[in-house]
Design a protein around this motif. Structure first.
Motif, PDB file in Angstrom:
ATOM      1  N   ALA B 145       0.834  -1.204   0.000  1.00  0.00           N
ATOM      2  CA  ALA B 145       0.000   0.000   0.000  1.00  0.00           C
ATOM      3  C   ALA B 145       0.867   1.251   0.000  1.00  0.00           C
ATOM      4  N   LEU B 146       1.951   1.218   0.803  1.00  0.00           N
ATOM      5  CA  LEU B 146       2.861   2.368   0.840  1.00  0.00           C
ATOM      6  C   LEU B 146       3.487   2.605  -0.531  1.00  0.00           C
ATOM      7  N   ALA B 147       3.841   1.503  -1.202  1.00  0.00           N
ATOM      8  CA  ALA B 147       4.433   1.653  -2.535  1.00  0.00           C
ATOM      9  C   ALA B 147       3.412   2.248  -3.501  1.00  0.00           C
ATOM     10  N   THR B 148       2.158   1.814  -3.373  1.00  0.00           N
ATOM     11  CA  THR B 148       1.113   2.314  -4.274  1.00  0.00           C
ATOM     12  C   THR B 148       0.948   3.828  -4.148  1.00  0.00           C
ATOM     13  N   VAL B 149       1.084   4.345  -2.919  1.00  0.00           N
ATOM     14  CA  VAL B 149       0.940   5.795  -2.742  1.00  0.00           C
ATOM     15  C   VAL B 149       2.304   6.490  -2.724  1.00  0.00           C
ATOM     16  N   GLN B 150       3.333   5.782  -3.180  1.00  0.00           N
ATOM     17  CA  GLN B 150       4.677   6.339  -3.337  1.00  0.00           C
ATOM     18  C   GLN B 150       5.280   6.853  -2.038  1.00  0.00           C
ATOM     19  N   LEU B 151       5.090   6.067  -0.969  1.00  0.00           N
ATOM     20  CA  LEU B 151       5.687   6.441   0.312  1.00  0.00           C
ATOM     21  C   LEU B 151       6.560   5.304   0.845  1.00  0.00           C
ATOM     22  N   SER B 152       7.096   4.488  -0.042  1.00  0.00           N
ATOM     23  CA  SER B 152       7.904   3.352   0.398  1.00  0.00           C
ATOM     24  C   SER B 152       8.996   3.804   1.354  1.00  0.00           C
ATOM     25  N   GLY B 153       9.163   3.026   2.429  1.00  0.00           N
ATOM     26  CA  GLY B 153      10.239   3.323   3.370  1.00  0.00           C
ATOM     27  C   GLY B 153       9.873   4.293   4.475  1.00  0.00           C
ATOM     28  N   LEU B 154       8.666   4.840   4.439  1.00  0.00           N
ATOM     29  CA  LEU B 154       8.286   5.806   5.469  1.00  0.00           C
ATOM     30  C   LEU B 154       7.419   5.176   6.563  1.00  0.00           C
ATOM     31  N   GLY B 155       7.316   3.840   6.561  1.00  0.00           N
ATOM     32  CA  GLY B 155       6.427   3.156   7.500  1.00  0.00           C
ATOM     33  C   GLY B 155       6.713   3.432   8.960  1.00  0.00           C
ATOM     34  N   ASP B 156       7.994   3.683   9.299  1.00  0.00           N
ATOM     35  CA  ASP B 156       8.344   3.866  10.711  1.00  0.00           C
ATOM     36  C   ASP B 156       8.153   5.297  11.190  1.00  0.00           C
ATOM     37  N   ARG B 157       7.810   6.190  10.289  1.00  0.00           N
ATOM     38  CA  ARG B 157       7.651   7.596  10.695  1.00  0.00           C
ATOM     39  C   ARG B 157       6.443   7.789  11.606  1.00  0.00           C
ATOM     40  N   ASP B 158       6.546   8.814  12.452  1.00  0.00           N
ATOM     41  CA  ASP B 158       5.373   9.254  13.199  1.00  0.00           C
ATOM     42  C   ASP B 158       4.545  10.162  12.305  1.00  0.00           C
ATOM     43  N   ILE B 159       3.258  10.263  12.616  1.00  0.00           N
ATOM     44  CA  ILE B 159       2.374  11.064  11.777  1.00  0.00           C
ATOM     45  C   ILE B 159       2.810  12.529  11.754  1.00  0.00           C
ATOM     46  N   ASP B 160       3.259  13.039  12.922  1.00  0.00           N
ATOM     47  CA  ASP B 160       3.589  14.467  12.945  1.00  0.00           C
ATOM     48  C   ASP B 160       4.909  14.782  12.243  1.00  0.00           C
ATOM     49  N   GLN B 161       5.574  13.753  11.712  1.00  0.00           N
ATOM     50  CA  GLN B 161       6.778  14.003  10.923  1.00  0.00           C
ATOM     51  C   GLN B 161       6.460  14.130   9.435  1.00  0.00           C
ATOM     52  N   LEU B 162       5.184  14.007   9.077  1.00  0.00           N
ATOM     53  CA  LEU B 162       4.817  13.985   7.665  1.00  0.00           C
ATOM     54  C   LEU B 162       4.313  15.345   7.205  1.00  0.00           C
ATOM     55  N   SER B 163       4.502  15.617   5.921  1.00  0.00           N
ATOM     56  CA  SER B 163       3.929  16.830   5.337  1.00  0.00           C
ATOM     57  C   SER B 163       2.456  16.589   5.038  1.00  0.00           C
ATOM     58  N   GLY B 164       1.744  17.654   4.715  1.00  0.00           N
ATOM     59  CA  GLY B 164       0.318  17.528   4.416  1.00  0.00           C
ATOM     60  C   GLY B 164       0.044  16.550   3.285  1.00  0.00           C
ATOM     61  N   GLY B 165       0.834  16.628   2.244  1.00  0.00           N
ATOM     62  CA  GLY B 165       0.643  15.744   1.103  1.00  0.00           C
ATOM     63  C   GLY B 165       0.900  14.289   1.475  1.00  0.00           C
ATOM     64  N   GLN B 166       1.923  14.066   2.322  1.00  0.00           N
ATOM     65  CA  GLN B 166       2.231  12.697   2.744  1.00  0.00           C
ATOM     66  C   GLN B 166       1.125  12.134   3.623  1.00  0.00           C
ATOM     67  N   ARG B 167       0.580  12.972   4.505  1.00  0.00           N
ATOM     68  CA  ARG B 167      -0.531  12.516   5.350  1.00  0.00           C
ATOM     69  C   ARG B 167      -1.713  12.095   4.497  1.00  0.00           C
ATOM     70  N   GLN B 168      -1.959  12.890   3.458  1.00  0.00           N
ATOM     71  CA  GLN B 168      -3.045  12.598   2.545  1.00  0.00           C
ATOM     72  C   GLN B 168      -2.865  11.204   1.941  1.00  0.00           C
ATOM     73  N   ARG B 169      -1.626  10.903   1.557  1.00  0.00           N
ATOM     74  CA  ARG B 169      -1.351   9.596   0.952  1.00  0.00           C
ATOM     75  C   ARG B 169      -1.494   8.467   1.965  1.00  0.00           C
ATOM     76  N   VAL B 170      -1.064   8.717   3.206  1.00  0.00           N
ATOM     77  CA  VAL B 170      -1.217   7.683   4.239  1.00  0.00           C
ATOM     78  C   VAL B 170      -2.702   7.405   4.478  1.00  0.00           C
ATOM     79  N   ALA B 171      -3.488   8.487   4.555  1.00  0.00           N
ATOM     80  CA  ALA B 171      -4.930   8.320   4.765  1.00  0.00           C
ATOM     81  C   ALA B 171      -5.544   7.499   3.637  1.00  0.00           C
ATOM     82  N   LEU B 172      -5.050   7.742   2.436  1.00  0.00           N
ATOM     83  CA  LEU B 172      -5.541   7.016   1.271  1.00  0.00           C
ATOM     84  C   LEU B 172      -5.167   5.534   1.367  1.00  0.00           C
ATOM     85  N   ALA B 173      -3.895   5.290   1.697  1.00  0.00           N
ATOM     86  CA  ALA B 173      -3.422   3.905   1.799  1.00  0.00           C
ATOM     87  C   ALA B 173      -4.217   3.149   2.862  1.00  0.00           C
ATOM     88  N   ARG B 174      -4.470   3.801   3.996  1.00  0.00           N
ATOM     89  CA  ARG B 174      -5.216   3.156   5.079  1.00  0.00           C
ATOM     90  C   ARG B 174      -6.634   2.821   4.625  1.00  0.00           C
TER      91      ARG B 174
END
Lengths: 302, 387
Positions: B145-174
C-alpha cells in the motif's frame, strides 16, 4: 546575495539603530511586567524553602548535623507516615480516575454549551471553603450522620457503619476535593480528540469498544496522567481533610509536621520531613514525565 | 474499468443475485443503490428523498455548495449519521441499519483522521489487524500500500513528521489497504495547496483505475469534479439536480443552478415567437425547440465559447452574432476576460487566449465588438427554476 568579500555594516542602514533600540525597549517593557511575579516567587518560595533546607541540617544545639535525617531512618513511625502518605495519595488518585474519567468523557462528548453547564457543577465545590466541605462530609458520614440515619431507617444495615475517622472517610473527602483537578486537564485533552478519529476507527472496522481502547483511550492518556499527577502531588502535602476526616488514625506527612512543631517545637525535624517529601515529589514528577513524555503538559515546553 | 461486465448492477429490481462474501470470485467493486434517502435537521431537509444509483467500479462525485447535503449523503453511506427514512444498498445487501464498522467501506476524511499515537505503518495496518490478518501478511500488505501511494520506506515515521501531502497519501493507503469494495472520500484534497492538489487529482484518478473500486467523492470544487469523475451528481438543498457525465453536466446543464454552479456562464432570457422559435431580442436563437409551450427559457452562454469576429464572413445559419460594446477588460495570464454590453440591459462575459495572435491588444473599453456564438454551442434551460 552579498558576497563574502564585502563587509556590510548593517547599523549604517536607514533607521537601523533606532529600530534596534526600539526592539530592546519593547523587551524591557515586557520584562518589567513579569517583575512583580518574579519577586513574589523569590520571596514566597525560593527563600523559605532554602531556609527550611538549611534548618533541616541544624540540630537542637544549633550545630550543623545529620541527626534529623538519621532519626527518620531510625524511628519506624516516620517510615509509616511516608507509606501512609503515598498510600492515601495513590488511592485518592485512583478513585479520582475511576470517577473522573467517565465524567470527563461524558462532558467531552456533549455539545459544548451543555458541557459548560455541567462543568459548572464540577467547579462549584471550588468556590466553597475547603474546611466547610470537609466538615460537611463529617456531618454526612459520622456515626449519627445523615447517611447512617438514612441507611438504618431504610433497613439497609442495622449498626452504624464506620465511615469517618478512618481511611474510608479520608479517601471520600479527599477524592471529592481533588476531583476537579483531574477532570479539568482530562476534559481539555479529550475535547482535542477529533470526532473524525472515532469515525475513522469505526470505518476501518473497529467496534465501539475496540475504537475506545485502541484509539480514544490512548489519545486521552496524556491528559489523564497530567491530571493524576496534579492530584497525587497535591495529596502528598494535604493537611486539612486527612486531619479532620482521618481523626488521628490517618497520619500523613503534613499531619506529622504539625505534630512535631506543636508538641516538640522541633524545627529541624519538621524541616527534614518537608525536604524529604519535596525531594520525593520531584523524583516522582520527573520519572512519570519521562515515562509518559509529558514535558509539554507539565513544564510548558513545545 | 469494466463496469459493463457487471450484471446490470444498477437495475431497480431487488433481484441482484451477487450476494457476496462467500463467492469464490471476489468482486472488486459493489454498486450502491440509494432510494428515498431523507435526513432532517430540525425543519431543514439536509437530504430530501434522494435516489441515486452508483455503478460498480464507477468514480462518482457529489458536487454542491456548502450546506447542500453532499457530506450528509456521504456520511449516511458510511453509516455515521442516522437518516430519517430511505434505503442504502451495497449490491443486494441493505445497509441502512448496519453500524459503520460492519459496512466495510474505505474512507478518506477531510481531516485525514490519522491516529497520532501510531506510526505510519501501524495506521495503515490498523484495519488489517482488526480483521485478524497475521503480522507477516500485514507487513507485506502495508508495504504494498505504501508503494502504491509512493511512500515506500516511510512506514516507521510518526504522523507528525509527515507533510500535508504525505498525510493525505497515508490516509488514502489506510482506506484501501483492506480491499474495500467501496471507497468514500470527503474533500480529501481541500487542505493541499493548488499545485499539489492538481497533481493528486491525477494520481487519485489513476489509483481508481488501478483498484477498480466503486468511489464516491465529495467536493465543492467544480473543476476537481470535472477532472476526476466518471459521473457527477450535482446536489443542492438536499436534492440531486442533475446526475451525468462531466461532458453533459458542462455542455448540457439541466437547469439554472447547474449552469451557474459549474463553470462560468451568462444567462439571457428568451422569448417564444411561434412554435419552436426562441428569440433573444431580434436574434433567433433556435427554431426547432421542442420544450412545452408556455414555459419560459433562458440561453446559457459559456464565456470561452464566444469569439470576437474580425473581417471574416459569417454564416448566419451556423453562427449567432451579438454586436456589443466593451465595458471591461481584465488580463488574467492564461486567458483574458472581458465584459461587453449588448442592448440596454444585458452584458455578455467572454474569454479568450492571450497568445500573440489574439485580439487582446485591439480591445479597449468603449470599443464596439461583434461576438460570435456557434449554434452548436447554444444551451437552452428552463428559466426561473433553481432546482
Amino acid at each position: 546575495m552579498s558576497s563574502t568579500t564585502i563587509v556590510r555594516n548593517d547599523d549604517e542602514l536607514m533607521n537601523a539603530r533606532a529600530l534596534k533600540a526600539d526592539g530592546v525597549r519593547e523587551q524591557r517593557m515586557l520584562l518589567s511586567l513579569a517583575t512583580p511575579a518574579l519577586l513574589a516567587v523569590i520571596a514566597i518560595i525560593v527563600i523559605p524553602v532554602g531556609w527550611l533546607f538549611y534548618l533541616s541540617f541544624v540540630g537542637n544545639d544549633g550545630q550543623l548535623t545529620l541527626e534529623n535525617y538519621q532519626k527518620m531512618i531510625e524511628y519506624k513511625s516516620y517510615a509509616r507516615t511516608f507509606v501512609t502518605t503515598f498510600q492515601v495519595s495513590l488511592l485518592t488518585t485512583l478513585l479520582c480516575i475511576l470517577i473522573g474519567y467517565p465524567l470527563a468523557y461524558f462532558l467531552a462528548i456533549m455539545p459544548a454549551r451543555l458541557a459548560g453547564f455541567f462543568m459548572l457543577a464540577v467547579l462549584l465545590p471550588f468556590w466553597t471553603s475547603l474546611l466547610v466541605r470537609t466538615y460537611a462530609w463529617l456531618v454526612l458520614l459520622q456515626k449519627n450522620g445523615i447517611l447512617n440515619d438514612f441507611g438504618m431507617a431504610a433497613g439497609l444495615w442495622d449498626e452504624p457503619i464506620k465511615l469517618v475517622h478512618n481511611l474510608t472517610g479520608t479517601l471520600i473527602g479527599m477524592a471529592h476535593i481533588m476531583l476537579p483537578f483531574l477532570v479539568l486537564p482530562l476534559y481539555s485533552s479529550m475535547r482535542k480528540i477529533e470526532r473524525d478519529m472515532m469515525h475513522a476507527a469505526a470505518n476501518l472496522g473497529a467496534s465501539p469498544i475496540q475504537a475506545f481502547w485502541k484509539v480514544y483511550f490512548p489519545l486521552s492518556i496524556s491528559g489523564m496522567v497530567a491530571g493524576s499527577l496534579i492530584v497525587f502531588v497535591l495529596c502528598l502535602g494535604f493537611y486539612v481533610t486527612p486531619a479532620v476526616l482521618g481523626g488521628g488514625r490517618v497520619v500523613m506527612v503534613a499531619t506529622q509536621i504539625t505534630a512535631i512543631l506543636e508538641n516538640q517545637f522541633n524545627w529541624g525535624a519538621a524541616s527534614a520531613l518537608g525536604v524529604v517529601l519535596l525531594v520525593a515529589t520531584l523524583v516522582i514528577l520527573f520519572a512519570v514525565s519521562k515515562l509518559f513524555k509529558l514535558d509539554n503538559a507539565l513544564f510548558g515546553k513545545n | 474499468m469494466d463496469s459493463n461486465s457487471d450484471p446490470d448492477p444498477h437495475s431497480d429490481s431487488d433481484s441482484d443475485s451477487d450476494s457476496d462474501s462467500g463467492s469464490s470470485q471476489k468482486p472488486t467493486a459493489l454498486p450502491i443503490n440509494i432510494q428515498g434517502l431523507t435526513k432532517k435537521y430540525g425543519k431543514m431537509y439536509a437530504l430530501d428523498s434522494v435516489d441515486l444509483n452508483i455503478k460498480s467500479g464507477e468514480f462518482l462525485t457529489l458536487l454542491g455548495p456548502s450546506g447542500s447535503g453532499k457530506t450528509t449523503l456521504l456520511m449516511a453511506i458510511a453509516g455515521f449519521n442516522r437518516p430519517d427514512a430511505g434505503s442504502i444498498r451495497f449490491g443486494a445487501e441493505e445497509m441502512i441499519l448496519k453500524p459503520p464498522h460492519q459496512r466495510g467501506v474505505g474512507m478518506v476524511f477531510q481531516s485525514y483522521a490519522l491516529f497520532p499515537h501510531m506510526t505510519v505503518a501501524e495506521n495503515i495496518g490498523f484495519p488489517l489487524k482488526l480483521r485478524g490478518v497475521d503480522a507477516a501478511e500485514r507487513a507485506e500488505r502495508v508495504d504494498t500500500a505504501l508503494a502504491t501511494v509512493q511512500l515506500s520506506g516511510l512506514g516507521d515515521r510518526d504522523i507528525d513528521q509527515l507533510s500535508g501531502g504525505q498525510r493525505q497519501r497515508v490516509a488514502l493507503a489506510r482506506a484501501f489497504v483492506f480491499r474495500p469494495r467501496i471507497l468514500l472520500m470527503d474533500e480529501p484534497l481541500s487542505a493541499l495547496d493548488k499545485k499539489l492538489r492538481e497533481q493528486m487529482q491525477i494520481e487519485l484518478k489513476h489509483l481508481h483505475e488501478q483498484l477498480g473500486v466503486t468511489t464516491v467523492y465529495v467536493t465543492h470544487d467544480q473543476r476537481e469534479a470535472l477532472t476526476m469523475s466518471d459521473r457527477i451528481a450535482v446536489i443542492n438543498k438536499g436534492k440531486l439536480t442533475q446526475v451525468d457525465t462531466p461532458h453533459v453536466i458542462y455542455n448540457r446543464p439541466a437547469n439554472a443552478f447547474v449552469a451557474d454552479f459549474i463553470g462560468e456562464s451568462t444567462m439571457l432570457p428568451l422569448s417564444q415567437d411561434g412554435p419552436g422559435n426562441l428569440k433573444f431580442g431580434d436574434h433567433l436563437i433556435v427554431h426547432d425547440h421542442s420544450g412545452e409551450a408556455g414555459s419560459q427559457w433562458s440561453l446559457v452562454i459559456r464565456p470561452e465559447r464566444l469569439f470576437v469576429i474580425g473581417d471574416e464572413t459569417i454564416d448566419p445559419e451556423k453562427t449567432i452574432v451579438f454586436p456589443g460594446v466593451i465595458r471591461d477588460f481584465v488580463f488574467q495570464g492564461d486567458t483574458a476576460f472581458a465584459l461587453a454590453s449588448i442592448g440596454e440591459q444585458h452584458n455578455l462575459s467572454f474569454r479568450f487566449g492571450t497568445d500573440s495572435s489574439s485580439s487582446q491588444d485591439t480591445l479597449h473599453p468603449g470599443d464596439s465588438v461583434s461576438l460570435g456564438l456557434h449554434r452548436s454551442d447554444v444551451i437552452i434551460i428552463p428559466r426561473g427554476t433553481e432546482q
